[in-house]
Motif scaffolding. Sequence first.
Motif, mmCIF file in Angstrom:
data_model
loop_
_atom_site.group_PDB
_atom_site.id
_atom_site.type_symbol
_atom_site.label_atom_id
_atom_site.label_comp_id
_atom_site.label_asym_id
_atom_site.label_seq_id
_atom_site.Cartn_x
_atom_site.Cartn_y
_atom_site.Cartn_z
ATOM 1 N N UNK A 1 0.833 -1.210 0.000
ATOM 2 C CA UNK A 1 0.000 0.000 0.000
ATOM 3 C C UNK A 1 0.865 1.257 0.000
ATOM 4 N N UNK A 2 1.887 1.298 0.836
ATOM 5 C CA UNK A 2 2.742 2.478 0.913
ATOM 6 C C UNK A 2 3.562 2.661 -0.365
ATOM 7 N N UNK A 3 4.010 1.550 -0.961
ATOM 8 C CA UNK A 3 4.747 1.655 -2.221
ATOM 9 C C UNK A 3 3.850 2.202 -3.323
ATOM 10 N N UNK A 4 2.578 1.807 -3.329
ATOM 11 C CA UNK A 4 1.646 2.332 -4.323
ATOM 12 C C UNK A 4 1.286 3.787 -4.069
ATOM 13 N N UNK A 5 1.150 4.137 -2.805
ATOM 14 C CA UNK A 5 0.787 5.524 -2.472
ATOM 15 C C UNK A 5 1.925 6.483 -2.819
ATOM 16 N N UNK B 1 2.725 -7.912 -2.522
ATOM 17 C CA UNK B 1 3.233 -6.545 -2.636
ATOM 18 C C UNK B 1 3.014 -5.991 -4.031
ATOM 19 N N UNK B 2 3.327 -6.781 -5.038
ATOM 20 C CA UNK B 2 3.187 -6.301 -6.414
ATOM 21 C C UNK B 2 1.723 -6.080 -6.787
ATOM 22 N N UNK B 3 0.848 -6.986 -6.356
ATOM 23 C CA UNK B 3 -0.582 -6.812 -6.626
ATOM 24 C C UNK B 3 -1.107 -5.537 -5.967
ATOM 25 N N UNK B 4 -0.799 -5.365 -4.697
ATOM 26 C CA UNK B 4 -1.305 -4.195 -3.977
ATOM 27 C C UNK B 4 -0.730 -2.905 -4.544
ATOM 28 N N UNK B 5 0.545 -2.900 -4.819
ATOM 29 C CA UNK B 5 1.160 -1.684 -5.363
ATOM 30 C C UNK B 5 0.515 -1.299 -6.683
ATOM 31 N N UNK B 6 0.342 -2.262 -7.570
ATOM 32 C CA UNK B 6 -0.263 -1.979 -8.876
ATOM 33 C C UNK B 6 -1.691 -1.486 -8.734
ATOM 34 N N UNK B 7 -2.457 -2.120 -7.847
ATOM 35 C CA UNK B 7 -3.849 -1.724 -7.659
ATOM 36 C C UNK B 7 -3.965 -0.322 -7.073
ATOM 37 N N UNK B 8 -3.093 0.018 -6.128
ATOM 38 C CA UNK B 8 -3.138 1.349 -5.523
ATOM 39 C C UNK B 8 -2.756 2.417 -6.543
ATOM 40 N N UNK B 9 -1.718 2.148 -7.333
ATOM 41 C CA UNK B 9 -1.303 3.107 -8.364
ATOM 42 C C UNK B 9 -2.420 3.335 -9.375
ATOM 43 N N UNK B 10 -3.075 2.257 -9.797
ATOM 44 C CA UNK B 10 -4.175 2.389 -10.759
ATOM 45 C C UNK B 10 -5.378 3.100 -10.141
ATOM 46 N N UNK C 1 -10.765 4.459 3.058
ATOM 47 C CA UNK C 1 -12.162 4.084 2.798
ATOM 48 C C UNK C 1 -12.411 3.634 1.362
ATOM 49 N N UNK C 2 -11.588 4.049 0.437
ATOM 50 C CA UNK C 2 -11.866 3.754 -0.964
ATOM 51 C C UNK C 2 -10.737 2.946 -1.623
ATOM 52 N N UNK C 3 -9.564 3.539 -1.713
ATOM 53 C CA UNK C 3 -8.473 2.910 -2.460
ATOM 54 C C UNK C 3 -8.045 1.599 -1.808
ATOM 55 N N UNK C 4 -7.844 1.612 -0.493
ATOM 56 C CA UNK C 4 -7.346 0.412 0.185
ATOM 57 C C UNK C 4 -8.321 -0.751 0.048
ATOM 58 N N UNK C 5 -9.595 -0.488 0.221
ATOM 59 C CA UNK C 5 -10.593 -1.561 0.149
ATOM 60 C C UNK C 5 -10.647 -2.174 -1.245
#
Length: 320
Positions: A118-122, A203-212, A235-239
């Motif tokens: 999450x932090x890498x994506x943010x 990590x890669x899945x979460x990072x990609x999803x957060x960036x998108x 409330x939105x991106x993380x979920x």
Amino acid sequence: MWKTIVRRFLIMIPQLFVLSLIIFVMAQFMPGDPFTGKITPETDPARIEELREQAGLNDPWYQQYARWIGNAFQGDFGNSYTYKIEVSTLIGERAINTFWLSLLSAIFLYAIAVPLGVLAGRYNDSLFDRGVILYSFISFAIPTFVLALIFLYIFGYQLGWFPTSGSVDVTQEPGTFGYTMSKIYHMLLPAITYAVLGTTAIIQYLRTEVVDAKTMDYVRTARSKGIPMRKVYTRHIFRNSLLPVAAFFGFTITGLLGGSIFIETIFAFPGMGQLFISSIASRDYSVITALVMLYGFLALLGSLLSDIIMSIVDPRIRIE
């Protein structure tokens, strides 16, 4: 939904039947038998042949299979030729150790992977993000047995921080607080090793999803309404970013009983993985077939659980 779940369970029956047939036939092609390792220059060949006859190993394979599958449906997988106890009892004892080790590993795994992803994506393209990507590449490239041996050598033998084998101190009495702490202490190093190696995909899945997700319309709408970015993430991106992780959570749950062959073997941890390797080495057919059947059932169950979890997490998905 319930109809689909029942239907999926019914479909598992022929799948497990076909799997059992394949497993049993392949076991017959293994060289030797459980009594081969007992042959020495002093062994009477007639006695070995007598043992094989008593065990039914001289019968045609289809007769052996019919006898085995009939007993299996009654929960009887025979006796272990090596450990001289019932297979179900043996697997039950090892499954408890594997379950707790895998549960601790899963806790470490998500405790490491979710915040980093999450932090890498943010903060993508930042120095922290590059460090997380480098960590992911290194953990993905290192084979399981290599990292396990490195950790065992450094933290077990050189520093002496953790035990190098076993699941509990033999001096502790079962049921006591010291016994529980000893079991946790013995599981820490294998669990950490298992977790470090398993974080890459999450990590890669979460990072990609957060960036998108940061470029999605609902994020822009939330920001235009003046919602703080911290709440937008929580409330939105993380979920929404957790959906790919939830898709594999069913396999993670069932994998708690599967164990890790490399981790348990290198750390001499008495679990399902180590039992599987030792059974192959000793040609313990009854244990091998029962374990592979269990692994097959867990794989099918994991697929079903993943579908159910996805339908709960994402209301747009329904099992029909």
